[in-house]
Scaffold this motif. Structure first.
Motif, PDB file in Angstrom:
ATOM      1  N   TYR A   1      -7.299  -2.649  -3.280  1.00 22.77           N
ATOM      2  CA  TYR A   1      -7.573  -1.654  -4.316  1.00 22.77           C
ATOM      3  C   TYR A   1      -6.314  -0.859  -4.650  1.00 22.77           C
ATOM      4  CZ  TYR A   1     -12.633  -2.262  -3.753  1.00 22.77           C
ATOM      5  OH  TYR A   1     -13.907  -2.767  -3.725  1.00 22.77           O
TER       6      TYR A   1
ATOM      7  N   GLU B   1      -5.665   2.615   4.541  1.00 21.35           N
ATOM      8  CA  GLU B   1      -5.423   3.496   3.400  1.00 21.35           C
ATOM      9  C   GLU B   1      -3.952   3.896   3.329  1.00 21.35           C
ATOM     10  OE1 GLU B   1      -8.286   6.768   3.215  1.00 21.35           O
ATOM     11  OE2 GLU B   1      -9.490   5.707   4.718  1.00 21.35           O
TER      12      GLU B   1
ATOM     13  N   VAL C   1       1.329   3.985   4.889  1.00 21.09           N
ATOM     14  CA  VAL C   1      -0.042   4.001   5.411  1.00 21.09           C
ATOM     15  C   VAL C   1      -0.321   5.369   6.021  1.00 21.09           C
ATOM     16  CG1 VAL C   1      -1.589   3.019   7.159  1.00 21.09           C
ATOM     17  CG2 VAL C   1      -0.105   1.517   5.799  1.00 21.09           C
TER      18      VAL C   1
ATOM     19  N   GLU D   1      -0.689   5.398   0.466  1.00 22.98           N
ATOM     20  CA  GLU D   1      -0.501   6.281  -0.678  1.00 22.98           C
ATOM     21  C   GLU D   1      -0.686   5.554  -2.012  1.00 22.98           C
ATOM     22  OE1 GLU D   1       3.242   8.261  -0.416  1.00 22.98           O
ATOM     23  OE2 GLU D   1       2.659   9.482   1.312  1.00 22.98           O
TER      24      GLU D   1
ATOM     25  N   LEU E   1       0.812  -1.219   0.000  1.00 22.93           N
ATOM     26  CA  LEU E   1       0.000   0.000   0.000  1.00 22.93           C
ATOM     27  C   LEU E   1       0.843   1.266   0.000  1.00 22.93           C
ATOM     28  CD1 LEU E   1      -2.734  -0.988   2.638  1.00 22.93           C
ATOM     29  CD2 LEU E   1      -2.770  -1.332   0.159  1.00 22.93           C
TER      30      LEU E   1
ATOM     31  N   THR F   1     -10.850  -0.347   7.017  1.00 24.51           N
ATOM     32  CA  THR F   1     -10.131   0.129   5.841  1.00 24.51           C
ATOM     33  C   THR F   1      -8.732   0.578   6.221  1.00 24.51           C
ATOM     34  OG1 THR F   1     -12.203   0.908   4.850  1.00 24.51           O
ATOM     35  CG2 THR F   1     -10.167   1.734   3.896  1.00 24.51           C
TER      36      THR F   1
ATOM     37  N   ILE G   1      -9.755  -3.172   2.117  1.00 26.41           N
ATOM     38  CA  ILE G   1     -11.021  -3.139   2.820  1.00 26.41           C
ATOM     39  C   ILE G   1     -11.316  -4.541   3.353  1.00 26.41           C
ATOM     40  CG2 ILE G   1     -13.505  -2.764   2.670  1.00 26.41           C
ATOM     41  CD1 ILE G   1     -12.985  -0.661   0.555  1.00 26.41           C
TER      42      ILE G   1
ATOM     43  N   THR H   1      -9.053   3.406  -7.205  1.00 28.48           N
ATOM     44  CA  THR H   1     -10.427   2.907  -7.143  1.00 28.48           C
ATOM     45  C   THR H   1     -10.587   1.560  -7.837  1.00 28.48           C
ATOM     46  OG1 THR H   1     -11.005   4.148  -9.140  1.00 28.48           O
ATOM     47  CG2 THR H   1     -11.382   5.239  -7.022  1.00 28.48           C
TER      48      THR H   1
ATOM     49  N   SER I   1      -5.352   0.650  -1.077  1.00 32.15           N
ATOM     50  CA  SER I   1      -6.099   0.454   0.165  1.00 32.15           C
ATOM     51  C   SER I   1      -6.568  -0.990   0.270  1.00 32.15           C
ATOM     52  CB  SER I   1      -7.302   1.395   0.220  1.00 32.15           C
ATOM     53  OG  SER I   1      -8.212   1.114  -0.844  1.00 32.15           O
TER      54      SER I   1
END
Length: 327
Positions: A264, A243, A145, A245, A142, A241, A250, A267, A248
């Motif tokens: 993800y 998240e 974070v 940079e 990810l 979730t 879920i 999106t 992400s």
């Protein structure tokens, strides 16, 4: 691993719903103990699952049982005393979450177990689930974070009774009740398992009659923040979730079940992960517990105790910050 089960309540019955499938993993249901008023129910459970030893006195059970490991599934406020007695009797211990109500109690148990060379582990499902282990590996993809948000809001079927003045253990501050200990503890294990100890802990709780019926836990990790909501007085979609940079994750459903999760990029859905080994959330932890006990794997015991230690520190800081007086 030969188990002595404590009590005949929900968690023990839930465990027994799949425990027969653990027999080929080295788990033997040896004994069950509880109070006299539970004897009829315990006898039903014993008959259904081939449990040969039944006791209505815990001290007697520890003295006479051929079991080598005690599974503590009694209410929160009894975890410390039951675990301490079991360790003193030379038994290994699997203790339901939360380990204890107070951090000082946990530290005492930890020191006692390690001194005596006994297995002491917390039954906290997510740390042993394949879905969670795979998520831990994926978090690094990810990028840095920035935000973690978790919500475990589940309206308790006991809350209506609480509003009418009937105080059951799950809403009794004298018995280690409340949203933090019951639901948010799963979120804390999830977070600490991924990121370790936060720099600061803030717990903003909705307190009624001395117990937190819901609350917002804020953990500051310096470079990112985590918000963990748990409620027993409301109902909402349960999700988490993470998240970063670059993407992400879920988590679908509560942190103690880890039913599945989605990765993800911005999106775009990259992949859906559902690698459950077995339908029941508790199966994988007990497979591991059996291996730990049978192999006397004290290195794994220390690893998991250190994890629980950090969790209990977070819990104690949250309790102190909110001004809760749990006993």
């Amino acid at each position: 691993m030969k188990l002595l089960l404590t009590g005949a309540g929900f968690i023990i019955q839930d465990f027994l719903s799949f425990a027969d499938d653990l027999k080929d993993k080295g788990v033997e249901l040896t004994a069950i103990t509880g109070v006299v008023v539970e004897k009829e129910k315990m006898q039903e459970l014993a008959d259904a699952h081939g449990i040969k030893e039944l006791y209505t006195d815990y001290d007697q059970a520890l003295a006479k049982t051929s079991a080598d490991t005690v599974y503590i599934g009694v209410p929160n406020f009894l975890h410390y005393s039951f675990a301490k007695k079991a360790l003193a009797a030379g038994k290994n211990v699997i203790c339901e979450k939360p380990f204890t109500v107070k951090y000082a109690e946990f530290k005492e148990l930890k020191e006692l177990a390690l001194k005596k060379g006994l297995v002491l582990v917390e039954a906290i499902t997510n740390q042993y689930l394949t879905n969670y282990k795979e998520l831990k590996d994926e978090v690094k993809s990810l990028g840095p974070v920035k935000i973690v948000s978790m919500n475990y809001s589940q309206y308790s079927h006991r809350y209506d009774a609480f509003k009418k003045g009937k105080i059951l253990p799950v809403f009794d501050p004298k018995k280690g009740g409340g949203a933090l200990m019951d639901l948010n503890i799963y979120n804390i294990h999830f977070l600490v398992g991924l990121f370790g100890m936060p720099k600061t802990v803030k717990y903003m709780a909705n307190i009624t009659r001395g117990v937190d019926t819901s609350g917002i836990l804020v953990l500051d990790y310096g470079k990112f923040k985590a918000v963990s909501i748990a409620a027993k007085d409301t109902q909402a979609p349960i999700t988490s979730t993470i998240e970063g940079e670059d993407g992400s994750i879920i988590v679908n459903g509560p942190a103690n079940v880890m039913d599945s999760w989605d990765l993800y990029h911005i999106t775009d859905l990259v992949k859906h992960v559902d690698d459950k080994v077995y339908p029941h959330r508790m199966y994988e932890e007990f497979v591991d517990f059996a291996q730990i006990v049978d192999n006397h794997d004290m290195a794994k015991v220390e690893e998991m105790l250190n994890h629980s230690d950090e969790v209990m520190q977070v819990v104690q800081k949250a309790v102190d910050d909110a001004g809760l007086e749990l006993e």
